[in-house]
Design a protein around this motif. Structure first.
Motif, PDB file in Angstrom:
ATOM      1  N   PHE A   9     -27.107   4.022  20.493  1.00 50.33           N
ATOM      2  CA  PHE A   9     -27.681   4.812  19.411  1.00 50.33           C
ATOM      3  C   PHE A   9     -28.957   5.451  19.931  1.00 50.33           C
ATOM      4  O   PHE A   9     -29.639   4.895  20.790  1.00 50.33           O
ATOM      5  CB  PHE A   9     -27.941   3.969  18.150  1.00 50.33           C
ATOM      6  CG  PHE A   9     -28.924   2.855  18.326  1.00 50.33           C
ATOM      7  CD1 PHE A   9     -30.264   3.029  18.008  1.00 50.33           C
ATOM      8  CD2 PHE A   9     -28.516   1.611  18.811  1.00 50.33           C
ATOM      9  CE1 PHE A   9     -31.174   1.998  18.159  1.00 50.33           C
ATOM     10  CE2 PHE A   9     -29.422   0.578  18.966  1.00 50.33           C
ATOM     11  CZ  PHE A   9     -30.756   0.762  18.637  1.00 50.33           C
ATOM     12  N   ALA A  11     -32.739   6.881  19.576  1.00 52.14           N
ATOM     13  CA  ALA A  11     -33.958   6.597  18.817  1.00 52.14           C
ATOM     14  C   ALA A  11     -35.148   7.061  19.641  1.00 52.14           C
ATOM     15  O   ALA A  11     -35.026   7.368  20.825  1.00 52.14           O
ATOM     16  CB  ALA A  11     -34.060   5.111  18.506  1.00 52.14           C
ATOM     17  N   GLU A  52     -23.786   8.965  13.306  1.00 55.48           N
ATOM     18  CA  GLU A  52     -25.114   9.393  12.868  1.00 55.48           C
ATOM     19  C   GLU A  52     -25.524   8.794  11.535  1.00 55.48           C
ATOM     20  O   GLU A  52     -26.701   8.557  11.295  1.00 55.48           O
ATOM     21  CB  GLU A  52     -25.169  10.922  12.765  1.00 55.48           C
ATOM     22  CG  GLU A  52     -25.322  11.595  14.099  1.00 55.48           C
ATOM     23  CD  GLU A  52     -25.563  13.082  13.952  1.00 55.48           C
ATOM     24  OE1 GLU A  52     -26.296  13.486  13.036  1.00 55.48           O
ATOM     25  OE2 GLU A  52     -25.021  13.837  14.778  1.00 55.48           O
ATOM     26  N   ASN A  53     -24.545   8.546  10.681  1.00 52.43           N
ATOM     27  CA  ASN A  53     -24.873   8.003   9.357  1.00 52.43           C
ATOM     28  C   ASN A  53     -25.027   6.489   9.372  1.00 52.43           C
ATOM     29  O   ASN A  53     -25.290   5.882   8.343  1.00 52.43           O
ATOM     30  CB  ASN A  53     -23.824   8.426   8.326  1.00 52.43           C
ATOM     31  CG  ASN A  53     -22.437   7.893   8.657  1.00 52.43           C
ATOM     32  OD1 ASN A  53     -22.197   7.412   9.769  1.00 52.43           O
ATOM     33  ND2 ASN A  53     -21.527   8.002   7.714  1.00 52.43           N
ATOM     34  N   MET A  54     -24.876   5.844  10.536  1.00 49.76           N
ATOM     35  CA  MET A  54     -25.030   4.395  10.641  1.00 49.76           C
ATOM     36  C   MET A  54     -26.504   4.063  10.862  1.00 49.76           C
ATOM     37  O   MET A  54     -27.132   4.570  11.788  1.00 49.76           O
ATOM     38  CB  MET A  54     -24.190   3.840  11.782  1.00 49.76           C
ATOM     39  CG  MET A  54     -24.243   2.330  11.910  1.00 49.76           C
ATOM     40  SD  MET A  54     -23.196   1.729  13.254  1.00 49.76           S
ATOM     41  CE  MET A  54     -21.747   1.312  12.332  1.00 49.76           C
ATOM     42  N   SER A  55     -27.048   3.221  10.003  1.00 47.04           N
ATOM     43  CA  SER A  55     -28.463   2.852  10.112  1.00 47.04           C
ATOM     44  C   SER A  55     -28.678   1.806  11.199  1.00 47.04           C
ATOM     45  O   SER A  55     -27.736   1.116  11.614  1.00 47.04           O
ATOM     46  CB  SER A  55     -28.955   2.309   8.769  1.00 47.04           C
ATOM     47  OG  SER A  55     -28.361   1.041   8.529  1.00 47.04           O
ATOM     48  N   ILE A  56     -29.905   1.695  11.633  1.00 47.08           N
ATOM     49  CA  ILE A  56     -30.275   0.660  12.599  1.00 47.08           C
ATOM     50  C   ILE A  56     -29.918  -0.713  12.028  1.00 47.08           C
ATOM     51  O   ILE A  56     -29.429  -1.586  12.737  1.00 47.08           O
ATOM     52  CB  ILE A  56     -31.786   0.718  12.935  1.00 47.08           C
ATOM     53  CG1 ILE A  56     -32.140   2.057  13.580  1.00 47.08           C
ATOM     54  CG2 ILE A  56     -32.203  -0.431  13.821  1.00 47.08           C
ATOM     55  CD1 ILE A  56     -31.511   2.308  14.916  1.00 47.08           C
ATOM     56  N   GLU A  57     -30.149  -0.905  10.733  1.00 46.25           N
ATOM     57  CA  GLU A  57     -29.837  -2.177  10.091  1.00 46.25           C
ATOM     58  C   GLU A  57     -28.355  -2.504  10.218  1.00 46.25           C
ATOM     59  O   GLU A  57     -27.981  -3.639  10.519  1.00 46.25           O
ATOM     60  CB  GLU A  57     -30.236  -2.153   8.608  1.00 46.25           C
ATOM     61  CG  GLU A  57     -31.728  -2.068   8.370  1.00 46.25           C
ATOM     62  CD  GLU A  57     -32.274  -0.641   8.380  1.00 46.25           C
ATOM     63  OE1 GLU A  57     -31.545   0.308   8.720  1.00 46.25           O
ATOM     64  OE2 GLU A  57     -33.463  -0.467   8.056  1.00 46.25           O
ATOM     65  N   GLU A  58     -27.489  -1.513  10.028  1.00 48.62           N
ATOM     66  CA  GLU A  58     -26.045  -1.746  10.158  1.00 48.62           C
ATOM     67  C   GLU A  58     -25.663  -2.069  11.596  1.00 48.62           C
ATOM     68  O   GLU A  58     -24.818  -2.932  11.840  1.00 48.62           O
ATOM     69  CB  GLU A  58     -25.266  -0.513   9.673  1.00 48.62           C
ATOM     70  CG  GLU A  58     -25.360  -0.286   8.183  1.00 48.62           C
ATOM     71  CD  GLU A  58     -24.785   1.053   7.766  1.00 48.62           C
ATOM     72  OE1 GLU A  58     -24.004   1.054   6.804  1.00 48.62           O
ATOM     73  OE2 GLU A  58     -25.107   2.080   8.397  1.00 48.62           O
ATOM     74  N   TYR A  87     -35.310  -6.471   8.208  1.00 48.73           N
ATOM     75  CA  TYR A  87     -34.544  -5.441   7.491  1.00 48.73           C
ATOM     76  C   TYR A  87     -34.127  -5.923   6.108  1.00 48.73           C
ATOM     77  O   TYR A  87     -33.207  -5.403   5.509  1.00 48.73           O
ATOM     78  CB  TYR A  87     -33.316  -5.017   8.301  1.00 48.73           C
ATOM     79  CG  TYR A  87     -33.664  -4.296   9.576  1.00 48.73           C
ATOM     80  CD1 TYR A  87     -34.574  -3.254   9.582  1.00 48.73           C
ATOM     81  CD2 TYR A  87     -33.079  -4.660  10.778  1.00 48.73           C
ATOM     82  CE1 TYR A  87     -34.900  -2.594  10.766  1.00 48.73           C
ATOM     83  CE2 TYR A  87     -33.394  -3.998  11.956  1.00 48.73           C
ATOM     84  CZ  TYR A  87     -34.302  -2.969  11.943  1.00 48.73           C
ATOM     85  OH  TYR A  87     -34.620  -2.319  13.099  1.00 48.73           O
ATOM     86  N   LYS A  89     -32.694  -8.695   5.062  1.00 43.44           N
ATOM     87  CA  LYS A  89     -31.466  -9.472   4.882  1.00 43.44           C
ATOM     88  C   LYS A  89     -31.879 -10.893   4.528  1.00 43.44           C
ATOM     89  O   LYS A  89     -32.866 -11.415   5.045  1.00 43.44           O
ATOM     90  CB  LYS A  89     -30.611  -9.467   6.149  1.00 43.44           C
ATOM     91  CG  LYS A  89     -30.152  -8.087   6.567  1.00 43.44           C
ATOM     92  CD  LYS A  89     -29.298  -7.437   5.513  1.00 43.44           C
ATOM     93  CE  LYS A  89     -28.896  -6.030   5.892  1.00 43.44           C
ATOM     94  NZ  LYS A  89     -28.229  -5.331   4.816  1.00 43.44           N
TER      95      LYS A  89
END
Length: 170
Positions: A9, A11, A52-58, A87, A89
């Motif tokens: 990913f 960043a 692109e729509n996947m968050s760092i948290e996911e 995050y 959780k």
């Protein structure tokens, strides 16, 4: 390679855009070692980008279940659990993700938040994670570093490379 590319990913790291590896760190290191130390003809390593729509948290939440080849150590799991907590959780969500009990997640979090010298002894393999957790949960957690260092010294004096409960000071 083609069958299991590294999952990455993009960043920011300071001012630079960089790719971070979300899955495949061991494969990446093996490829570099093969190229650098054994002369393998490796010019590139296949990667695929996380959506692109996947968050760092996911992405973080997928790390533990995706790690099949080499299990995370308890310390690595603890650090991953800490990141998941950051995050927002819950411990129960982390336990479900790790497929373990909430009690074990709490132990991992304790280990991850231990003094750096304790974490280093565990990381180096001089102290088992279970012993470090036991000492941190014991009656004198403030003496964890001192007691575990003494246990390591006692083990070395007996020709051992890893401290056990038998090596703990009285």
């Amino acid at each position: 390679w083609e069958y299991k590319p590294l999952l990455t990913f993009a960043a920011k790291n300071g001012k630079n855009n960089v790719l971070f590896i979300a899955d495949g760190e061991s494969r990446y290191r093996a490829a570099l070692m093969a190229r650098d130390e054994m002369g393998a003809d490796i010019e590139s390593i296949p990667v695929r980008m996380a959506p692109e729509n996947m968050s760092i948290e996911e992405i973080i939440m997928q790390l533990a279940p995706a790690n099949e080849a080499r299990a995370f150590t308890p310390l690595e799991k603890g650090l991953l659990a800490q990141r998941m907590i950051s995050y927002r959780k819950s411990v129960s969500e982390i336990a479900a993700n790790f497929k373990c009990s909430t009690e074990y997640v709490n132990q991992l979090l304790l280990l991850a938040s231990a003094p750096s010298k304790v974490r280093q002894m565990v990381s180096d393999g001089a102290v088992p994670a279970a012993l470090a957790i036991e000492v941190l949960r014991g009656p004198e957690p403030e003496k964890a570093v001192q007691n575990l260092q003494q246990a390591v010294a006692n083990a070395k004096a007996q020709g051992k490379t890893k401290a056990t409960a038998q090596h703990m000071p009285e």
